[in-house]
Design an enzyme around this catalytic site. Sequence first.
Site, PDB file in Angstrom:
ATOM      1  N   ASP A 131       0.853  -1.373   0.244  1.00 36.39           N
ATOM      2  CA  ASP A 131      -0.051  -0.046  -0.060  1.00 36.39           C
ATOM      3  C   ASP A 131       0.786   1.355  -0.132  1.00 36.39           C
ATOM      4  O   ASP A 131       0.347   2.241  -0.057  1.00 36.39           O
ATOM      5  CB  ASP A 131      -1.016  -0.140   1.273  1.00 36.39           C
ATOM      6  CG  ASP A 131      -0.307   0.052   2.508  1.00 36.39           C
ATOM      7  OD1 ASP A 131       0.841  -0.241   2.594  1.00 36.39           O
ATOM      8  OD2 ASP A 131      -1.050   0.000   3.592  1.00 36.39           O
ATOM      9  N   SER A 132       2.145   1.185  -0.121  1.00 36.67           N
ATOM     10  CA  SER A 132       3.022   2.016  -0.264  1.00 36.67           C
ATOM     11  C   SER A 132       2.955   2.486  -1.767  1.00 36.67           C
ATOM     12  O   SER A 132       3.330   3.971  -1.867  1.00 36.67           O
ATOM     13  CB  SER A 132       4.612   1.818  -0.443  1.00 36.67           C
ATOM     14  OG  SER A 132       4.709   0.530  -1.071  1.00 36.67           O
TER      15      SER A 132
ATOM     16  N   GLU B  92      -1.053  -5.317   8.412  1.00 36.27           N
ATOM     17  CA  GLU B  92      -0.309  -4.714   9.740  1.00 36.27           C
ATOM     18  C   GLU B  92      -1.114  -5.079  11.145  1.00 36.27           C
ATOM     19  O   GLU B  92      -2.164  -4.820  11.129  1.00 36.27           O
ATOM     20  CB  GLU B  92      -0.270  -3.081   9.390  1.00 36.27           C
ATOM     21  CG  GLU B  92       0.561  -2.904   8.045  1.00 36.27           C
ATOM     22  CD  GLU B  92       0.559  -1.422   8.083  1.00 36.27           C
ATOM     23  OE1 GLU B  92       0.216  -0.577   8.686  1.00 36.27           O
ATOM     24  OE2 GLU B  92       1.331  -0.824   6.958  1.00 36.27           O
TER      25      GLU B  92
ATOM     26  N   GLU C 290       9.534  -3.596  10.215  1.00 38.61           N
ATOM     27  CA  GLU C 290       9.855  -2.667   9.775  1.00 38.61           C
ATOM     28  C   GLU C 290      10.530  -1.685  10.641  1.00 38.61           C
ATOM     29  O   GLU C 290       9.958  -1.391  11.749  1.00 38.61           O
ATOM     30  CB  GLU C 290       8.519  -1.699   8.969  1.00 38.61           C
ATOM     31  CG  GLU C 290       8.889  -0.678   8.272  1.00 38.61           C
ATOM     32  CD  GLU C 290       7.834  -0.181   7.302  1.00 38.61           C
ATOM     33  OE1 GLU C 290       6.718  -0.903   6.794  1.00 38.61           O
ATOM     34  OE2 GLU C 290       7.863   1.279   6.879  1.00 38.61           O
TER      35      GLU C 290
HETATM   36  O1  KIV Z   1       3.598  -1.033   1.521  1.00 37.54           O
HETATM   37  C1  KIV Z   1       4.740  -1.492   1.486  1.00 37.54           C
HETATM   38  O2  KIV Z   1       5.592  -1.238   0.370  1.00 37.54           O
HETATM   39  C2  KIV Z   1       5.275  -2.324   2.715  1.00 37.54           C
HETATM   40  C3  KIV Z   1       6.517  -2.793   2.474  1.00 37.54           C
HETATM   41  C4  KIV Z   1       7.526  -1.536   3.045  1.00 37.54           C
HETATM   42  C5  KIV Z   1       6.969  -3.826   3.506  1.00 37.54           C
HETATM   43  O3  KIV Z   1       4.565  -2.669   3.555  1.00 37.54           O
END
Ligand code: KIV
Length: 296
Positions: A53-54, A124, A191
Amino acid sequence: MPYLKPERPEKVSAPSLRASKERGERLVCLTAYDYPTARLVDEAGIDIILVGDSLGNVVLGYGNTVPVTLEEMLTHVKAVRRAVQRALLVADMPYGSFHTGADEAVKNALRLVKEGGAEAVKLEGGHKRVHLVKRLVDEEIAVMGHIGLTPQSINKLGAYRVQGKTAAAARQLLDDARAMEDAGAFALVLEVVPREIAQLITESISIPTIGIGAGVHCDIQVLVLHDMLGLSFGKQARFVRPYANLHDTITDAVSRFADDVRNGTYPSEEESYGLPAEAADELHITATQKSKSEKS
Ligand code: KIV
């Protein structure tokens, strides 16, 4: 001696990761959000591709991951699915998609798997999510956990900071990691936690840890693709090693194109099409234009 890329032709699956940990193999994970980059990442032999979700930060321009919707995730997961053959494809469950009850969470995870083509989902949270992870696993969905810095909690945390810096917080992380393993998660993202705590967790659980800003002792390392390629804006965290500077590469290419258009050197004759001589005659095209046409 030149570095030889390991031959890894076999398809990566969620269960195969535990065996890789037992063999002491270091696996690699990257994010991807679209067909071309996912295809390049897969063809480069990366073991796990995460549609994180980044997406909200690096592709959609939201500034954080909170606004990302399930529909947006689905669009990108489907594009990545079309590109990926070997890597394990994992999709993030966006904020709000697993917070309103287990049935809703199962429904949303199933959409990522059935419609999107993801082979696993990531969510998460630590002990709070144990019941949910168990339920998803019961429904045959492979689940990746994610503890430490959880970006979906940004409004509660106030800022992105290193997590697990006190003994109590570190113990809590270790408990969360064990709880995730017991609940049936097949791997666990750590993280931005101190490397000593990541090592302790990695040695204490049998599922692989996937570190981002968590030191070298994690079983697997992950980075956000746009960060390591120099294609994201703003200050980068210390764990982001810049493997390329696509910001400058793209800016340079785009500026040269604009210059060529403005000074009339793009497109050249070779980059355009001429009218066949017969048609040019019939249309009474002028001599200069005609000579160009005949050459084409
Ligand atoms: O959303 C993402 O890219 C992530 C990674 C940083 C593990 O959760």
